[in-house]
Write a protein that holds these residues in place. Structure first.
Motif, PDB file in Angstrom:
ATOM      1  N   PRO A  38       1.421  -0.954   6.068  1.00 50.49           N
ATOM      2  CA  PRO A  38       0.168  -0.307   5.633  1.00 50.49           C
ATOM      3  C   PRO A  38       0.143   0.028   4.157  1.00 50.49           C
ATOM      4  N   ASN A  39       1.285   0.412   3.568  1.00 50.87           N
ATOM      5  CA  ASN A  39       1.308   0.800   2.155  1.00 50.87           C
ATOM      6  C   ASN A  39       2.734   0.748   1.638  1.00 50.87           C
ATOM      7  N   ARG A  40       2.886   1.009   0.348  1.00 53.74           N
ATOM      8  CA  ARG A  40       4.208   0.931  -0.287  1.00 53.74           C
ATOM      9  C   ARG A  40       5.124   2.073   0.130  1.00 53.74           C
ATOM     10  N   SER A  41       4.562   3.215   0.521  1.00 56.30           N
ATOM     11  CA  SER A  41       5.403   4.325   0.980  1.00 56.30           C
ATOM     12  C   SER A  41       6.144   3.959   2.255  1.00 56.30           C
ATOM     13  N   VAL A  42       5.481   3.233   3.143  1.00 49.20           N
ATOM     14  CA  VAL A  42       6.136   2.789   4.374  1.00 49.20           C
ATOM     15  C   VAL A  42       7.257   1.810   4.048  1.00 49.20           C
ATOM     16  N   LEU A  43       7.021   0.903   3.120  1.00 48.90           N
ATOM     17  CA  LEU A  43       8.070  -0.012   2.679  1.00 48.90           C
ATOM     18  C   LEU A  43       9.265   0.771   2.159  1.00 48.90           C
ATOM     19  N   PHE A  44       8.999   1.798   1.371  1.00 42.26           N
ATOM     20  CA  PHE A  44      10.086   2.621   0.816  1.00 42.26           C
ATOM     21  C   PHE A  44      10.855   3.318   1.930  1.00 42.26           C
ATOM     22  N   ASP A  45      10.145   3.957   2.854  1.00 44.59           N
ATOM     23  CA  ASP A  45      10.813   4.728   3.899  1.00 44.59           C
ATOM     24  C   ASP A  45      11.741   3.854   4.730  1.00 44.59           C
ATOM     25  N   ILE A  46      11.251   2.687   5.143  1.00 44.72           N
ATOM     26  CA  ILE A  46      12.067   1.814   5.990  1.00 44.72           C
ATOM     27  C   ILE A  46      13.253   1.265   5.199  1.00 44.72           C
ATOM     28  N   ALA A  47      13.028   0.895   3.935  1.00 48.13           N
ATOM     29  CA  ALA A  47      14.106   0.333   3.119  1.00 48.13           C
ATOM     30  C   ALA A  47      15.201   1.357   2.855  1.00 48.13           C
ATOM     31  N   LEU A  48      14.820   2.599   2.575  1.00 43.88           N
ATOM     32  CA  LEU A  48      15.819   3.620   2.231  1.00 43.88           C
ATOM     33  C   LEU A  48      16.545   4.155   3.455  1.00 43.88           C
TER      34      LEU A  48
END
Length: 497
Positions: free
Chosen positions: A306-316
């Motif tokens: 949905p957005n870049r924050s979700v990408l960040f959360d899953i990656a970290l």
């Protein structure tokens, strides 16, 4: 007094930092107050690392309290400046992104009629004419004022002016699109090469596909290979070759199980946040390694983000989970270490990592001055886990670190970080020919992981300041794990003396 090499290191760090700051200031100055506030944010984030590495290069190590204090103060100022930036620059950014529309009837009605709609060439647009006309009706002067339509693959690009907050506008347009076409099309809000908000609509047939049977079989084969290489690596630590003495597998299993625990924790971290955000992940493709058993695993997103924050959360989440388990193992192993422990390691072993060396100094003290040091197996497992976590945090392509950089800074910076990482790995491979790991990861990134993640549905909304700070902290810790102690600092700490 500094010797020549230490003086050169200090001067190099200062010149590099000054060059980056001057370059950033010159780029930020044309944007006025908002640009300068953004530049100050970058300065605030750089200062703790400059202080640490500057002192480190001269053989001075900050204690944990001082380092944490610097990080806390830096994060606090960063968040404060971020609030000021949003307050000062919101109106300016909206004006830049939303120039006033042409006067007369175009401002009163959205481009849903032939008179108001931009000129298009139906014969070159893959989207059917009837669908295209319906899609144009979702735009309006209160959401996104479309001014141009361009054919793009099986969909279309709509250029225009954003009329509100990016996340809210994107959700409203996506709801209108779903009301007309259900799940037939996907709506992306992205940034064009010239920095303007742009709508891209693609058919849902282009969504990420699930793994094929061949890919699942490959994942299973890699898992079996990783189990075998982890048992072999554990056996080598115990002093025998498991492939030559298969009957002794029980002796290696406890150490191999510890490594599997770290790998599973890493993948569970990814999986937990993926489920939290309703994102599907592929099966993990584990990377077997003769050196340390495994280099972790690669995963693919099987649904749109949905957005870049979700990408960040899953990656970290993966590195955090695996890193914490590894750190606990390392600390507990160092505490349990005593004369007569299972492993006898050369004291120089602890010079291979800033983190490992400093923690070993805290818990082992003067024992590090001996030629060999007796350590508990958990300490070795913790170190291996930290190395695996750090390697996956390298800022390149679709590695966890590359995803973090893409989420925080965007796709352009992520491409540059990938190139820089490959260059650094190449330099290390040439400078240290006896170490195959940089070459291995260089080829892995170049041939399998160099591409960035596909854009999220909302590429314009950036992660908040807390996520940005956590991402930079993760990258900093990655360097602390992979960078060895300098001989001068190791001598001052009494490691391998």
């Amino acid at each position: 007094m500094f010797n020549r090499s230490e003086s050169f290191a200090v001067i190099s760090i200062l010149l590099l930092a000054a060059g980056i700051l001057i370059w950033g200031y010159n780029r930020a100055k044309p944007y006025g107050k908002a640009g300068l506030l953004a530049w100050l944010q970058s300065v605030v984030l750089m200062v703790p690392w400059l202080v640490f590495f500057g002192l480190f290069s001269t053989g001075i190590a900050l204690n944990a309290i001082a380092l944490v204090g610097l990080l806390v103060v830096s994060a606090g100022i960063y968040i404060y400046l971020g609030n000021r930036l949003r307050a000062a620059g919101q109106d300016s950014i909206l004006r830049d992104r939303n120039p006033s529309p042409p006067p007369t009837e175009l401002t009163a009605t959205p481009p849903s009629t032939p008179e108001a709609a931009p000129s298009i060439a139906p014969e070159v647009l893959p989207i059917p004419e009837a669908d295209l006309q319906e899609i144009q009706k979702i735009f309006g002067i209160d959401t996104f004022f479309a001014t141009e339509t361009i054919s793009y693959q099986e969909g279309a690009i709509f250029k225009g002016n954003l009329r509100g907050e990016a996340a809210e506008v994107r959700d409203r347009l996506a709801d209108k699109l779903a009301q007309r076409f259900d799940e037939k099309y996907r709506l992306f809000l992205v940034e064009s090469p010239d920095g303007k908000p742009t709508i891209v609509i693609l058919p849902s047939s282009r969504d990420p596909e699930p793994l094929s049977l061949a890919q699942k079989n490959l994942a299973i084969v890699l898992l079996v290979c990783t189990i075998a290489t982890s048992i072999e690596a554990a056996a080598l630590l115990r002093g025998f070759d498991w492939f030559s003495e298969l009957g002794r597998y029980r002796e290696a299993l406890p150490i191999a199980a510890g490594l599997w625990t770290i790998l599973i924790a890493h993948e569970l971290g990814h999986g937990f946040f993926a489920r939290k955000h309703n994102v599907r992940l592929s099966w993990p493709f584990f990377l077997p390694s003769w050196q340390i058993g495994s280099f972790g695993a690669l995963t693919r997103f099987q649904s749109l983000l949905p957005n870049r924050s979700v990408l960040f959360d899953i990656a970290l989440a993966g590195p955090v989970a695996g890193g914490l388990v590894s750190l606990v193992m390392l600390v507990v192993g160092l505490i349990l270490s005593h004369p007569g422990s299972l492993f006898q390691l050369p004291a120089q072993f602890f010079q291979g990592s800033i983190v490992v060396g400093m923690l070993a100094k805290v818990f082992l003290g003067d024992a590090l001055k001996a030629t060999t040091v007796d350590v508990h197996p958990l300490a070795v497992l913790g170190w291996l886990g930290l190395v695996i976590t750090a390697l996956n945090l390298m800022p390149a392509g679709q590695l966890d670190g590359g995803r973090i950089v893409q989420a925080i800074y965007g796709r352009r910076m992520a491409r540059r970080a990938t190139i820089a990482t490959l260059v650094v790995l190449g330099i290390i491979a040439v400078a240290v020919p006896g170490n195959p790991i940089p070459l291995y990861w260089g080829f892995l990134i170049l041939f399998l992981q160099r591409d960035l993640e596909r854009p999220s549905l909302n590429e314009l909304t950036e992660p908040d300041d807390l996520r940005a700070s956590l991402g930079l902290l993760a990258l900093f810790l990655m360097l602390l794990v992979l960078i060895p102690l300098t001989p001068a600092l190791a001598l001052r700490l009494g490691i391998g003396a």
